[in-house]
Design an enzyme around this catalytic site. Structure first.
Site, PDB file in Angstrom:
ATOM      1  N   GLY A  13      54.408  56.013   9.980  1.00 29.00           N
ATOM      2  CA  GLY A  13      55.110  56.798  10.998  1.00 29.00           C
ATOM      3  C   GLY A  13      56.559  57.141  10.698  1.00 29.00           C
ATOM      4  N   ARG A  34      55.184  44.555   6.940  1.00 30.54           N
ATOM      5  CA  ARG A  34      54.302  43.379   6.904  1.00 30.54           C
ATOM      6  C   ARG A  34      53.149  43.575   5.936  1.00 30.54           C
ATOM      7  NH1 ARG A  34      53.086  42.452  13.206  1.00 30.54           N
ATOM      8  NH2 ARG A  34      52.508  44.654  13.105  1.00 30.54           N
ATOM      9  N   VAL A  60      59.581  41.203  11.082  1.00 26.62           N
ATOM     10  CA  VAL A  60      60.966  41.133  11.594  1.00 26.62           C
ATOM     11  C   VAL A  60      61.149  40.010  12.619  1.00 26.62           C
ATOM     12  CG1 VAL A  60      61.620  43.538  11.141  1.00 26.62           C
ATOM     13  CG2 VAL A  60      60.543  42.953  13.327  1.00 26.62           C
ATOM     14  N   TYR A 152      57.583  47.890  27.749  1.00 28.58           N
ATOM     15  CA  TYR A 152      58.005  48.674  26.575  1.00 28.58           C
ATOM     16  C   TYR A 152      59.311  49.410  26.896  1.00 28.58           C
ATOM     17  CZ  TYR A 152      58.254  52.173  22.906  1.00 28.58           C
ATOM     18  OH  TYR A 152      58.696  52.969  21.870  1.00 28.58           O
ATOM     19  N   PRO A 182      63.558  59.076  20.333  1.00 22.70           N
ATOM     20  CA  PRO A 182      62.503  60.086  20.286  1.00 22.70           C
ATOM     21  C   PRO A 182      61.644  60.065  21.540  1.00 22.70           C
ATOM     22  CG  PRO A 182      62.450  58.605  18.360  1.00 22.70           C
ATOM     23  CD  PRO A 182      63.323  57.968  19.395  1.00 22.70           C
ATOM     24  N   LEU A 184      57.648  61.973  22.426  1.00 24.15           N
ATOM     25  CA  LEU A 184      56.319  61.856  21.806  1.00 24.15           C
ATOM     26  C   LEU A 184      56.332  62.201  20.324  1.00 24.15           C
ATOM     27  CD1 LEU A 184      53.965  63.698  24.349  1.00 24.15           C
ATOM     28  CD2 LEU A 184      54.105  61.239  23.953  1.00 24.15           C
ATOM     29  N   PHE A 189      51.564  54.974  16.604  1.00 30.04           N
ATOM     30  CA  PHE A 189      52.113  54.350  17.817  1.00 30.04           C
ATOM     31  C   PHE A 189      51.057  54.185  18.928  1.00 30.04           C
ATOM     32  CE2 PHE A 189      54.200  54.879  21.973  1.00 30.04           C
ATOM     33  CZ  PHE A 189      55.179  53.901  21.926  1.00 30.04           C
TER      34      PHE A 189
HETATM   35  P1  NDP Z   1      53.845  53.276  13.805  1.00 27.65           P
HETATM   36  O1  NDP Z   1      52.880  52.374  14.457  1.00 27.65           O
HETATM   37  O2  NDP Z   1      53.334  54.408  12.989  1.00 27.65           O
HETATM   38  O3  NDP Z   1      54.865  52.431  12.901  1.00 27.65           O
HETATM   39  C1  NDP Z   1      55.394  51.221  13.345  1.00 27.65           C
HETATM   40  C2  NDP Z   1      55.923  50.456  12.154  1.00 27.65           C
HETATM   41  O4  NDP Z   1      56.538  49.257  12.621  1.00 27.65           O
HETATM   42  C3  NDP Z   1      54.812  50.061  11.193  1.00 27.65           C
HETATM   43  O5  NDP Z   1      55.287  50.126   9.881  1.00 27.65           O
HETATM   44  C4  NDP Z   1      54.546  48.620  11.611  1.00 27.65           C
HETATM   45  O6  NDP Z   1      53.996  47.828  10.592  1.00 27.65           O
HETATM   46  C5  NDP Z   1      55.975  48.161  11.892  1.00 27.65           C
HETATM   47  N1  NDP Z   1      56.004  46.917  12.624  1.00 27.65           N
HETATM   48  C6  NDP Z   1      55.490  46.651  13.848  1.00 27.65           C
HETATM   49  N2  NDP Z   1      55.702  45.365  14.157  1.00 27.65           N
HETATM   50  C7  NDP Z   1      56.377  44.812  13.116  1.00 27.65           C
HETATM   51  C8  NDP Z   1      56.871  43.534  12.837  1.00 27.65           C
HETATM   52  N3  NDP Z   1      56.753  42.535  13.711  1.00 27.65           N
HETATM   53  N4  NDP Z   1      57.514  43.316  11.664  1.00 27.65           N
HETATM   54  C9  NDP Z   1      57.644  44.320  10.777  1.00 27.65           C
HETATM   55  N5  NDP Z   1      57.182  45.552  10.966  1.00 27.65           N
HETATM   56  C10 NDP Z   1      56.551  45.793  12.130  1.00 27.65           C
HETATM   57  O7  NDP Z   1      54.761  53.818  14.985  1.00 27.65           O
HETATM   58  P2  NDP Z   1      56.103  54.694  14.981  1.00 27.65           P
HETATM   59  O8  NDP Z   1      56.460  55.126  13.630  1.00 27.65           O
HETATM   60  O9  NDP Z   1      55.930  55.716  16.021  1.00 27.65           O
HETATM   61  O10 NDP Z   1      57.151  53.616  15.523  1.00 27.65           O
HETATM   62  C11 NDP Z   1      58.372  53.339  14.881  1.00 27.65           C
HETATM   63  C12 NDP Z   1      59.429  53.076  15.931  1.00 27.65           C
HETATM   64  O11 NDP Z   1      59.631  54.267  16.683  1.00 27.65           O
HETATM   65  C13 NDP Z   1      59.085  52.007  16.937  1.00 27.65           C
HETATM   66  O12 NDP Z   1      60.249  51.233  17.182  1.00 27.65           O
HETATM   67  C14 NDP Z   1      58.703  52.789  18.190  1.00 27.65           C
HETATM   68  O13 NDP Z   1      58.918  52.068  19.365  1.00 27.65           O
HETATM   69  C15 NDP Z   1      59.642  53.954  18.060  1.00 27.65           C
HETATM   70  N6  NDP Z   1      59.300  55.144  18.804  1.00 27.65           N
HETATM   71  C16 NDP Z   1      58.097  55.763  18.601  1.00 27.65           C
HETATM   72  C17 NDP Z   1      57.790  56.906  19.317  1.00 27.65           C
HETATM   73  C18 NDP Z   1      56.481  57.602  19.203  1.00 27.65           C
HETATM   74  O14 NDP Z   1      56.137  58.385  20.105  1.00 27.65           O
HETATM   75  N7  NDP Z   1      55.716  57.396  18.149  1.00 27.65           N
HETATM   76  C19 NDP Z   1      58.777  57.490  20.234  1.00 27.65           C
HETATM   77  C20 NDP Z   1      59.991  56.732  20.390  1.00 27.65           C
HETATM   78  C21 NDP Z   1      60.239  55.628  19.667  1.00 27.65           C
HETATM   79  P3  NDP Z   1      52.464  47.314  10.671  1.00 27.65           P
HETATM   80  O15 NDP Z   1      51.673  48.436  10.134  1.00 27.65           O
HETATM   81  O16 NDP Z   1      52.496  46.093   9.821  1.00 27.65           O
HETATM   82  O17 NDP Z   1      52.169  47.025  12.099  1.00 27.65           O
HETATM   83  C1  8X3 Z   2      57.665  56.201  22.456  1.00 25.87           C
HETATM   84  C2  8X3 Z   2      57.701  57.393  23.330  1.00 25.87           C
HETATM   85  O1  8X3 Z   2      57.234  58.195  25.698  1.00 25.87           O
HETATM   86  O2  8X3 Z   2      55.416  57.150  24.477  1.00 25.87           O
HETATM   87  O3  8X3 Z   2      58.769  55.385  22.677  1.00 25.87           O
HETATM   88  O4  8X3 Z   2      57.231  55.822  25.300  1.00 25.87           O
HETATM   89  S1  8X3 Z   2      56.862  57.108  24.761  1.00 25.87           S
END
Ligand code: NDP
Ligand code: 8X3
Length: 251
Positions: A13, A34, A60, A152, A182, A184, A189
């Site tokens: 992501g 991880r 983390v 969340y 961000p 969506l 996610f």
């Molecule tokens: P993804 O699920 O695609 O990516 C999440 C990443 O975080 C993966 O690499 C995952 O690794 C890693 N991760 C989760 N838990 C841990 C942990 N305990 N230690 C190390 N790595 C970990 O989702 P996104 O790319 O969308 O999410 C990235 C960030 O963006 C998050 O903080 C999310 O809350 C935020 N975000 C996302 C939005 C969305 O709509 N997608 C919008 C707003 C914010 P693994 O594969 O090992 O689980």
């Molecule tokens: C991720 C965006 O709106 O799904 O933080 O919570 S939302």
């Protein structure tokens, strides 16, 4: 740019998109995650393009392992210039009074305490060098709660408070702190949020063109490349038909 950029959760992501964009920008990368196999594959992909890159495998939430990995970095990789605190997740969309205790613990431990672990381990060396940039991946979810978002949303509100707090604490240094929020973004996610229910996850992005990881990574690179006197403190990035955490117009 030839900075050292450390990205947490770089296996998927937004984190993966940041890895590719900072690599294109000419930075050296420390990718953490991880999933060792995924990290290895991404490193191979970027190394083949001439990127200088290291991978560190840790969760983390595991403060001791994170510290050990950082302590063992080769000398010329120890001065991290940009920390992208991206690792995070949402689990569940139940009403607060029906939420799952374990999901709550995981979100709080990852999104808040994991981000704090990395900040606490890396920022002191930035302060010593009077140089550095912390880019936290917050969310529109931190601006206001939406239905079922409860815990969340609270973790992302905490990311805002922690970003604002850190910005105050380093205001006497040249360190910059950015909170990217961000809306969506289509990544893994929602698959994670719905515990692998891919149909339910796909519905989240139905009828709207969501953001991509690249859209967020572009803003992260922009913030990191801004002139030294410019601190991009906070950016809310939404899909055009999303107005806030609750208002999404689907066509
Ligand atoms: P993804 O699920 O695609 O990516 C999440 C990443 O975080 C993966 O690499 C995952 O690794 C890693 N991760 C989760 N838990 C841990 C942990 N305990 N230690 C190390 N790595 C970990 O989702 P996104 O790319 O969308 O999410 C990235 C960030 O963006 C998050 O903080 C999310 O809350 C935020 N975000 C996302 C939005 C969305 O709509 N997608 C919008 C707003 C914010 P693994 O594969 O090992 O689980
Ligand atoms: C991720 C965006 O709106 O799904 O933080 O919570 S939302």
């Amino acid at each position: 740019m030839n900075r050292i950029v450390l990205i947490t959760g770089a296996t998927s992501g937004i984190g993966l998109a940041c890895a590719r964009k900072f690599a294109e920008n000419g930075d050296k990368l420390i990718l953490t995650g991880r999933n060792e196999q995924r990290l290895f594959a991404i490193c191979q992909e970027l190394k083949a393009k001439g990127v200088e890159i290291l991978a560190l495998t840790f969760d983390v939430r595991d403060r001791d392992k994170a510290k050990q990995c950082l302590d063992e970095l080769p000398k010329d990789w120890q001065n991290i210039d940009v920390l992208v605190n991206n690792a995070g997740l949402a689990l569940g969309l139940e009403p607060e009074y029906e939420g799952n205790f374990e999901d709550w613990e995981t979100m709080i431990d990852t999104n808040i305490k994991g981000l704090l672990n990395m900040t606490r381990l890396i920022v002191p060396n930035m302060v010593k060098r009077n140089s550095g940039h912390i880019i936290n991946i917050g969310s529109v979810a931190g601006d206001a709660a939406y239905a079922g978002g409860n815990v969340y949303c609270a973790t992302k509100a905490a990311v805002k408070a922690l970003s604002d707090g850190l910005r105050i604490d380093v205001a006497d240094t040249s360190i910059r702190v950015t909170n990217l929020k961000p809306g969506l973004v289509e990544t893994n996610f929602s698959k994670t949020r719905f515990h692998g229910d891919n149909d339910r996850a796909a519905n989240v992005y139905k009828g709207i063109t969501p953001l991509t990881g690249d859209d967020i990574a572009d803003v992260a690179v922009y913030a990191a490349n801004a002139p030294a006197h410019v601190q991009i403190a906070e950016v809310l990035i939404l899909a055009t038909h999303q107005a806030n955490g609750s208002v999404i117009v689907r066509k």
